[in-house]
Design a protein around this motif. Structure first.
Motif, PDB file in Angstrom:
ATOM      1  N   ARG A   1      49.489 -62.894   4.675  1.00 29.03           N
ATOM      2  CA  ARG A   1      48.340 -62.225   5.286  1.00 29.03           C
ATOM      3  C   ARG A   1      48.281 -60.783   4.781  1.00 29.03           C
ATOM      4  N   ILE A   2      47.139 -60.423   4.190  1.00 27.77           N
ATOM      5  CA  ILE A   2      46.940 -59.091   3.636  1.00 27.77           C
ATOM      6  C   ILE A   2      46.229 -58.204   4.637  1.00 27.77           C
ATOM      7  N   ILE A   3      45.269 -58.772   5.361  1.00 26.32           N
ATOM      8  CA  ILE A   3      44.450 -58.033   6.317  1.00 26.32           C
ATOM      9  C   ILE A   3      43.964 -59.027   7.361  1.00 26.32           C
ATOM     10  N   THR A   4      43.580 -58.545   8.538  1.00 33.38           N
ATOM     11  CA  THR A   4      43.150 -59.464   9.591  1.00 33.38           C
ATOM     12  C   THR A   4      41.849 -60.166   9.207  1.00 33.38           C
ATOM     13  N   ASN A   5      41.618 -61.291   9.841  1.00 30.90           N
ATOM     14  CA  ASN A   5      40.384 -62.053   9.646  1.00 30.90           C
ATOM     15  C   ASN A   5      39.166 -61.168   9.914  1.00 30.90           C
ATOM     16  N   GLU A   6      39.222 -60.415  11.015  1.00 31.17           N
ATOM     17  CA  GLU A   6      38.081 -59.567  11.392  1.00 31.17           C
ATOM     18  C   GLU A   6      37.800 -58.501  10.333  1.00 31.17           C
ATOM     19  N   LYS A   7      38.852 -57.877   9.821  1.00 31.55           N
ATOM     20  CA  LYS A   7      38.646 -56.821   8.821  1.00 31.55           C
ATOM     21  C   LYS A   7      38.187 -57.395   7.482  1.00 31.55           C
ATOM     22  N   ALA A   8      38.673 -58.581   7.136  1.00 37.18           N
ATOM     23  CA  ALA A   8      38.185 -59.236   5.916  1.00 37.18           C
ATOM     24  C   ALA A   8      36.688 -59.498   6.031  1.00 37.18           C
ATOM     25  N   LYS A   9      36.255 -59.917   7.222  1.00 36.96           N
ATOM     26  CA  LYS A   9      34.827 -60.152   7.463  1.00 36.96           C
ATOM     27  C   LYS A   9      34.026 -58.867   7.279  1.00 36.96           C
ATOM     28  N   ARG A  10      34.564 -57.759   7.779  1.00 41.23           N
ATOM     29  CA  ARG A  10      33.883 -56.458   7.637  1.00 41.23           C
ATOM     30  C   ARG A  10      33.754 -56.062   6.157  1.00 41.23           C
ATOM     31  N   ILE A  11      34.845 -56.223   5.406  1.00 36.67           N
ATOM     32  CA  ILE A  11      34.828 -55.840   3.983  1.00 36.67           C
ATOM     33  C   ILE A  11      33.815 -56.689   3.220  1.00 36.67           C
ATOM     34  N   ASN A  12      33.808 -57.993   3.493  1.00 35.56           N
ATOM     35  CA  ASN A  12      32.862 -58.878   2.804  1.00 35.56           C
ATOM     36  C   ASN A  12      31.417 -58.534   3.142  1.00 35.56           C
ATOM     37  N   SER A  13      31.164 -58.164   4.388  1.00 36.90           N
ATOM     38  CA  SER A  13      29.789 -57.830   4.774  1.00 36.90           C
ATOM     39  C   SER A  13      29.333 -56.546   4.083  1.00 36.90           C
ATOM     40  N   VAL A  14      30.237 -55.580   3.930  1.00 34.98           N
ATOM     41  CA  VAL A  14      29.875 -54.341   3.233  1.00 34.98           C
ATOM     42  C   VAL A  14      29.693 -54.618   1.739  1.00 34.98           C
ATOM     43  N   MET A  15      30.485 -55.544   1.183  1.00 42.06           N
ATOM     44  CA  MET A  15      30.262 -55.924  -0.221  1.00 42.06           C
ATOM     45  C   MET A  15      28.882 -56.544  -0.400  1.00 42.06           C
ATOM     46  N   LEU A  16      28.469 -57.392   0.543  1.00 44.78           N
ATOM     47  CA  LEU A  16      27.174 -58.051   0.423  1.00 44.78           C
ATOM     48  C   LEU A  16      26.032 -57.031   0.510  1.00 44.78           C
ATOM     49  N   THR A  17      26.142 -56.080   1.432  1.00 50.23           N
ATOM     50  CA  THR A  17      25.014 -55.172   1.695  1.00 50.23           C
ATOM     51  C   THR A  17      25.058 -53.891   0.864  1.00 50.23           C
ATOM     52  N   CYS A  18      26.248 -53.522   0.363  1.00 54.92           N
ATOM     53  CA  CYS A  18      26.395 -52.225  -0.312  1.00 54.92           C
ATOM     54  C   CYS A  18      27.116 -52.303  -1.656  1.00 54.92           C
ATOM     55  N   GLY A  19      27.506 -53.490  -2.092  1.00 54.16           N
ATOM     56  CA  GLY A  19      28.390 -53.614  -3.247  1.00 54.16           C
ATOM     57  C   GLY A  19      27.761 -53.329  -4.594  1.00 54.16           C
ATOM     58  N   HIS A  20      26.429 -53.219  -4.631  1.00 49.23           N
ATOM     59  CA  HIS A  20      25.748 -53.003  -5.913  1.00 49.23           C
ATOM     60  C   HIS A  20      24.787 -51.826  -5.841  1.00 49.23           C
ATOM     61  N   TYR A  21      25.196 -50.811  -5.058  1.00 53.98           N
ATOM     62  CA  TYR A  21      24.403 -49.577  -4.966  1.00 53.98           C
ATOM     63  C   TYR A  21      22.981 -49.885  -4.504  1.00 53.98           C
ATOM     64  N   ASP A  22      21.996 -49.280  -5.169  1.00 53.64           N
ATOM     65  CA  ASP A  22      20.609 -49.483  -4.728  1.00 53.64           C
ATOM     66  C   ASP A  22      20.016 -50.790  -5.240  1.00 53.64           C
ATOM     67  N   ALA A  23      20.853 -51.649  -5.842  1.00 52.36           N
ATOM     68  CA  ALA A  23      20.404 -53.003  -6.211  1.00 52.36           C
ATOM     69  C   ALA A  23      21.102 -54.058  -5.343  1.00 52.36           C
ATOM     70  N   SER A  24      21.722 -53.645  -4.244  1.00 52.34           N
ATOM     71  CA  SER A  24      22.489 -54.585  -3.413  1.00 52.34           C
ATOM     72  C   SER A  24      21.597 -55.667  -2.812  1.00 52.34           C
ATOM     73  N   GLY A  25      20.410 -55.285  -2.370  1.00 52.08           N
ATOM     74  CA  GLY A  25      19.486 -56.275  -1.820  1.00 52.08           C
ATOM     75  C   GLY A  25      19.062 -57.276  -2.870  1.00 52.08           C
ATOM     76  N   ASP A  26      18.813 -56.791  -4.068  1.00 54.92           N
ATOM     77  CA  ASP A  26      18.406 -57.657  -5.172  1.00 54.92           C
ATOM     78  C   ASP A  26      19.535 -58.632  -5.534  1.00 54.92           C
ATOM     79  N   PHE A  27      20.775 -58.141  -5.529  1.00 57.90           N
ATOM     80  CA  PHE A  27      21.919 -58.998  -5.846  1.00 57.90           C
ATOM     81  C   PHE A  27      22.091 -60.071  -4.766  1.00 57.90           C
ATOM     82  N   ALA A  28      21.955 -59.674  -3.505  1.00 55.37           N
ATOM     83  CA  ALA A  28      22.061 -60.648  -2.408  1.00 55.37           C
ATOM     84  C   ALA A  28      20.962 -61.702  -2.523  1.00 55.37           C
ATOM     85  N   TYR A  29      19.776 -61.259  -2.918  1.00 56.01           N
ATOM     86  CA  TYR A  29      18.624 -62.148  -3.045  1.00 56.01           C
ATOM     87  C   TYR A  29      18.812 -63.146  -4.198  1.00 56.01           C
ATOM     88  N   LYS A  30      19.306 -62.654  -5.331  1.00 59.13           N
ATOM     89  CA  LYS A  30      19.403 -63.501  -6.524  1.00 59.13           C
ATOM     90  C   LYS A  30      20.709 -64.295  -6.597  1.00 59.13           C
TER      91      LYS A  30
END
Length: 305
Positions: free
Chosen positions: A221-250
């Motif tokens: 175990r590297i990090i808790t389930n809850e914190k892994a969920k938080r990191i993944n959600s920030v990657m989805l919404t913020c991981g590609h700067y101002d193209a994050s929405g476009d990346f999530a969409y495509k």
């Protein structure tokens, strides 16, 4: 599903796109890379890998390193970290000063440069001048590879030309949101961006985020389930700067890009993926890498949506 065949199809289908994009020439050491490289690596939970292209060539991971620093900071500080750096998309370029001033030195999220600098500062508060070694050792651990290191030439290149990042850290310091000496923080920041890894190493290093915080290759175990969920959600919404929405969409996967040309992405409970191609689009994300991941999720149906 035959992942190797799918990778070979993708490699053929992306060929017309190599005329688009350009390498990150504002960092002189990155301007020298061969612009026509392409590699893609898939790492499954059982240890099997599927690769295409120059997967054993190392490249500068740049902002992908922010995922690992954020993981360490969130693991230690928990929700307390959000008093200093938010978790909302910025909608602005990754090195914007404007938003930072409007919002009194509290960066929107840990994946824009300002937020990553504050995240590093929080680690410097814990580890002082050993902060970079702490981050590097963590990356070695999650990728199970002690050979990983940083590139001194790229580090020096960033240090000598990173004027916008110096402007960011000084502005944040003026709002009392940098607690440590600026030189200690910026050194650790530029060094983490200069870490060199292969697509295979990066895909393996991201597996714990695809598996609720547990490395599936050794069940650690590297990090808790809850914190892994938080990191993944920030990657989805913020991981590609101002193209994050476009990346999530495509593409439809949590992921993180870097101006070195790499993108990592995770398919929850299945795999981690890394794609590398150094030519960037207007938002500083890999042009070919984004297209390759879009083709991958279209062909496989492996999206979170």
């Amino acid at each position: 599903m035959n992942y190797q065949t799918i990778l070979e199809e993708i490699q053929k289908e992306i060929q017309p796109y190599f005329k688009n994009g350009k390498v990150a020439d504002y960092i002189p050491a990155l301007a020298k890379v061969d612009p026509n490289q392409f590699a893609m690596s898939i790492q499954l939970f059982d240890g099997s890998q599927y690769n295409i292209g120059t997967v054993d060539n190392k490249f500068s991971i740049q902002s992908i390193s922010k995922v690992f620093a954020f993981t360490l900071a969130l693991n230690h500080y928990g929700k307390g970290l959000y008093k200093r750096v938010g978790h909302e998309p910025s909608g602005d370029p990754f090195n914007s000063l404007v938003q930072l001033e409007y919002e009194n030195g509290i960066p929107r999220n840990p994946f824009i440069n300002a937020g990553a600098i504050v995240t590093i500062d929080s680690l410097v508060s814990l580890h002082r001048k050993n902060s970079f070694e702490y981050i590097l050792n963590f990356i070695k651990k999650v990728s199970n590879d002690d050979s990983i290191t940083y590139d001194e030439e790229i580090f020096k290149s960033e240090l000598n030309h990173g004027f916008r990042n110096f402007a960011l850290i000084n502005m944040i310091k003026s709002y009392n949101n940098i607690y440590n000496p600026i030189d200690d923080v910026i050194d650790a920041y530029f060094k983490q961006c200069s870490i060199m890894m292969t697509p295979c190493q990066l895909a393996k290093a991201m597996l714990f985020l695809a598996n609720h915080g547990v490395n599936p290759l050794n069940n650690e175990r590297i990090i808790t389930n809850e914190k892994a969920k938080r990191i993944n959600s920030v990657m989805l919404t913020c991981g590609h700067y101002d193209a994050s929405g476009d990346f999530a969409y495509k593409v439809g996967l949590p992921g993180k890009s870097g101006v070195g040309g790499g993108i990592v992405a995770i398919v929850p409970q299945k795999m981690a993926i890394c794609v590398y191609s150094p030519k960037l689009n207007a938002q500083s994300n890999s042009y070919i890498g984004t297209k390759a991941l879009e083709l991958f999720t279209t062909k496989t149906g492996l999206s979170i949506f």
